[in-house]
Every structure is written in structure tokens, then in C-alpha cells.
Design an enzyme around this catalytic site. Structure first.
Site, PDB file in Angstrom:
ATOM      1  N   GLY A  28       0.020   4.561   0.022  1.00 48.60           N
ATOM      2  CA  GLY A  28      -0.678   5.791   0.407  1.00 48.60           C
ATOM      3  C   GLY A  28      -1.583   6.282  -0.707  1.00 48.60           C
ATOM      4  CB  ALA A  29      -2.131   9.698  -2.044  1.00 47.11           C
ATOM      5  CB  SER A  81      -1.007  -0.029   1.150  1.00 47.19           C
ATOM      6  OG  SER A  81      -0.379   0.045   2.377  1.00 47.19           O
ATOM      7  N   GLY A  85      -2.121   4.476  -4.089  1.00 48.25           N
ATOM      8  CA  GLY A  85      -2.880   3.226  -4.211  1.00 48.25           C
ATOM      9  C   GLY A  85      -2.044   1.996  -3.902  1.00 48.25           C
ATOM     10  N   GLY A 102      -5.664   1.037   5.830  1.00 49.69           N
ATOM     11  CA  GLY A 102      -4.973  -0.216   5.488  1.00 49.69           C
ATOM     12  C   GLY A 102      -5.805  -1.435   5.864  1.00 49.69           C
ATOM     13  CG  ASP A 103      -6.919  -1.853   9.769  1.00 52.96           C
ATOM     14  OD1 ASP A 103      -5.782  -2.336   9.602  1.00 52.96           O
ATOM     15  OD2 ASP A 103      -7.206  -1.081  10.707  1.00 52.96           O
TER      16      ASP A 103
HETATM   17  O1  LIG Z   1      -0.567  -1.090  17.354  1.00 53.08           O
HETATM   18  P1  LIG Z   1      -1.040  -1.812  16.117  1.00 53.08           P
HETATM   19  O2  LIG Z   1      -1.587  -3.169  16.453  1.00 53.08           O
HETATM   20  O3  LIG Z   1      -0.012  -1.864  15.040  1.00 53.08           O
HETATM   21  O4  LIG Z   1      -2.182  -0.943  15.485  1.00 53.08           O
HETATM   22  C1  LIG Z   1      -3.345  -0.629  16.194  1.00 53.08           C
HETATM   23  C2  LIG Z   1      -4.126   0.421  15.485  1.00 53.08           C
HETATM   24  O5  LIG Z   1      -3.470   1.663  15.516  1.00 53.08           O
HETATM   25  O6  LIG Z   1      -4.324   0.099  14.137  1.00 53.08           O
HETATM   26  C3  LIG Z   1      -5.627   0.476  13.720  1.00 53.08           C
HETATM   27  C4  LIG Z   1      -5.539   1.199  12.436  1.00 53.08           C
HETATM   28  O7  LIG Z   1      -4.984   0.371  11.471  1.00 53.08           O
HETATM   29  C5  LIG Z   1      -6.221   1.228  14.874  1.00 53.08           C
HETATM   30  O8  LIG Z   1      -7.606   1.116  14.866  1.00 53.08           O
HETATM   31  C6  LIG Z   1      -5.566   0.451  15.950  1.00 53.08           C
HETATM   32  O9  LIG Z   1      -5.812   0.735  17.213  1.00 53.08           O
END
Ligand SMILES: O=P(O)(O)OC[C@@]1(O)O[C@H](CO)[C@@H](O)[C@@H]1O
Length: 309
Positions: A219-220, A217, A222, A248-249
């Protein structure tokens, strides 16, 4: 059923302020609390797309109860979190309304004992038996071994369940060697893994290290995808502004849903880009603006990447 693993679950707190300045105090104009940690965000987006999802990882203390109450209110998400003695962490996103910039503060998470880690691994093996695909997402809480994801990738492969990994640093390096089906690093994670700063080179190198497919990924700009079936770039039609937490999720949710629906890669990538941009336009991680998702979906440019090895 799609399984998402969030070893370091979180109660995500989003604050909005009018102008964030270091060394000064702020009035928070809006507060939102949601179940968080990357795999829980992925699960919420998958459920909104109509998929059945089971979430696992650790939960503990009052924050863990709040996370589980939030999950119970969601249709299509089954809670298989494993209880621990410590308390689930909080992660805080401060969104500056004036600039649109977001500042993230992530607590380390509870200490996990060897017995708790063992209980999780047993639960994970049982859950894999009913899973069409699994996503391993986010940081490791203290006490969980750095090779944890490598082990979880091997277990999924032994069970014949496609496994997607979204993490960084040493846990990523070790797990890539265990040959996950797909990794989704961002530019920094990819550079840290491979030492290469040019995205195409770094993505090729990540595949050589063991990942079957890599979707970087950028960023902007893609996504850049190198897979055994072909190589593509996928870019949104315009730059979107808002809170990037969880974008990203949503890429992970788009890729996973496309995988279990057996969509061709270009369609998976278009969905991932549109979901990610629509998440930036939603106020909190794990949600997306459905109108802009539908509007963007047909306008994502997916082009074959000729120069990839
Ligand atoms: O500390 P990690 O596990 O790397 O990331 C956690 C986190 O920052 O990632 C999400 C966004 O991707 C937030 O909702 C979440 O709390």
C-alpha cells in the site's frame, strides 16, 4: 512482445458519487467505461510506456464486444482474446468524491466450458512463441480449474518465457509451487498464502514455496522485493490520494517493462512505485498521470534490505 493473460476480463465501470451511504440511493455524477480485468489494465499501461503488448483471455456477449471495441482504439495493444458462449462480466468501482474512498463490486464472470478452456490453452501456447515475457493476472472465471495458473506457469517455463503472476487464494498457492519467476502479492494475499503477517517473513516464506522473486505491495509504504539479485524496499516520497483501483496493475506493468528492458532491480522498483502512485492520481484503472509519474520517478527511495535471508 509482452503477453498479458486476463482469464476474467471485465468491462470496468467507474461511478463517481458525492458521499456513498449504504441503504440509500445515489445520483452518479460521472461514469467511465474501460476495458478491464487486471491484465488489460497492465497492457494499457505498458502500451502507454511504448511497449508492444498482446492481450489474451476470454471474451463474450455484448460486454465482451464493448471491451474489444475499447481495445481496438488503443495503439500498441493486439487483441488475441478467445471467444466464449457466456458474457464478459462487469466490475464496478464507486468513487466517493467526499472521502476519496473507492468501493469495488466485481461480478463472477461467465461459465467457461472444458472445450473453451482447452481452446484457450492452445492459443496461449502459440502466443508464447512470440513473447518476451508473460503476465498472468486476476481472478479465475467459473469453470476454469483452480490449478489453471500452475499449468500456465509450467507452460511458460517450458517455452523459456519469464512469467509474472498476480493473483490470490488457492490459484496463487498452487501456481507458486510451479516456480513462477515473479509474484506480486499484496499484504492480504501474502498473509493468506503463508500464514505470516509480518511482510518480510511472509515474503521470505513465499520464496521458499517456489517463487523465484517476490515483490510484495504494501500500500502506501510501497514495495518490498526479495530476488536472487538482492533485496530492496521502494517507497514513494509522499502519500498520494485518489482512486487506488489498478495501482497494483501499474506495479506489474512497471516490473514487466523493466524486466524486458533489462533494467537493474532498483530502477524497476522505482518505475513500479512511480507508476502506481501516478495511477492513483488518474481517474480510472489502467491509466496514469504522466506529469506526476515523471515527477515521482526520480524521488522514489529505493533502499537495500539488509536483514532478508
Ligand atoms: O476480480 P479480479 O480479476 O481479481 O479483479 C478485477 C479488477 O477489480 O481488478 C482491476 C483492478 O486491479 C479492475 O480494473 C478489475 O476489474
Amino acid at each position: 512482445m509482452i503477453l498479458t493473460v486476463t482469464l476474467n476480463t471485465a468491462l470496468d465501470i467507474t461511478y463517481r458519487v458525492r458521499g456513498l451511504r449504504p441503504h440509500s440511493s445515489h445520483r452518479v455524477t460521472e461514469v467511465a467505461e474501460r476495458p478491464g480485468g487486471k491484465g488489460l489494465n497492465v497492457a494499457r499501461v505498458l502500451a502507454a510506456l511504448g511497449h508492444r503488448v498482446t492481450v489474451t483471455g476470454f471474451t463474450g456477449g455484448a460486454t465482451g464486444r464493448s471491451v474489444q471495441e475499447g481495445l481496438a482504439a488503443l495503439r500498441g495493444v493486439a487483441d488475441a482474446l478467445v471467444p466464449v458462449a457466456g458474457s464478459t462480466r462487469r466490475t464496478i468501482a464507486v468513487v466517493d468524491d467526499r472521502t476519496g474512498d473507492t468501493t469495488q463490486l466485481n461480478e463472477p464472470g461467465p461459465a467457461i466450458s472444458p472445450a473453451e478452456w482447452g481452446a484457450f490453452q492452445e492459443a496461449y501456447e502459440d502466443l508464447l512463441a512470440g513473447a518476451d515475457a508473460v503476465a498472468l493476472c486476476g481472478s479465475l472465471p467459473p469453470g476454469v480449474p483452480v490449478g489453471a495458473y500452475a499449468g500456465l506457469v509450467r507452460t511458460a517455463r517450458a517455452a523459456g518465457v519469464p512469467v509474472l503472476l498476480d493473483t490470490g487464494g488457492e490459484p496463487l498457492r498452487r501456481a507458486v509451487a510451479a516456480r513462477p519467476d515473479l509474484i506480486k502479492p499484496n499484504s492480504e494475499e501474502l498473509a493468506e498464502l503463508t500464514g505470516a503477517h509480518e511482510p518480510l517473513r511472509a515474503t521470505q516464506d513465499a520464496r521458499r514455496r517456489g517463487a523465484r522473486s517476490v515483490v510484495a505491495s504494501l500500500g502506501a509504504q510501497g514495495l518490498l522485493a526479495l530476488t536472487p539479485e538482492g533485496h530492496w524496499r521502494a517507497a514513494p516520497p509522499r502519500r498520494v490520494h485518489g482512486n487506488p483501483t489498478g495501482a497494483g496493475d501499474s506495479v506489474v506493468a512497471g516490473l514487466l517493462s523493466g524486466l524486458v528492458e533489462r533494467l537493474p532491480w532498483p530502477d524497476r522498483l522505482a518505475r513500479a512505485v512511480a507508476l502506481s502512485a501516478a495511477t492513483v492520481q488518474a481517474p480510472v484503472a489502467g491509466e496514469f498521470d504522466r506529469g506526476s509519474y515523471e515527477e515521482l520517478l526520480g524521488r522514489v527511495a529505493v533502499t537495500a534490505e539488509a536483514s532478508a535471508a
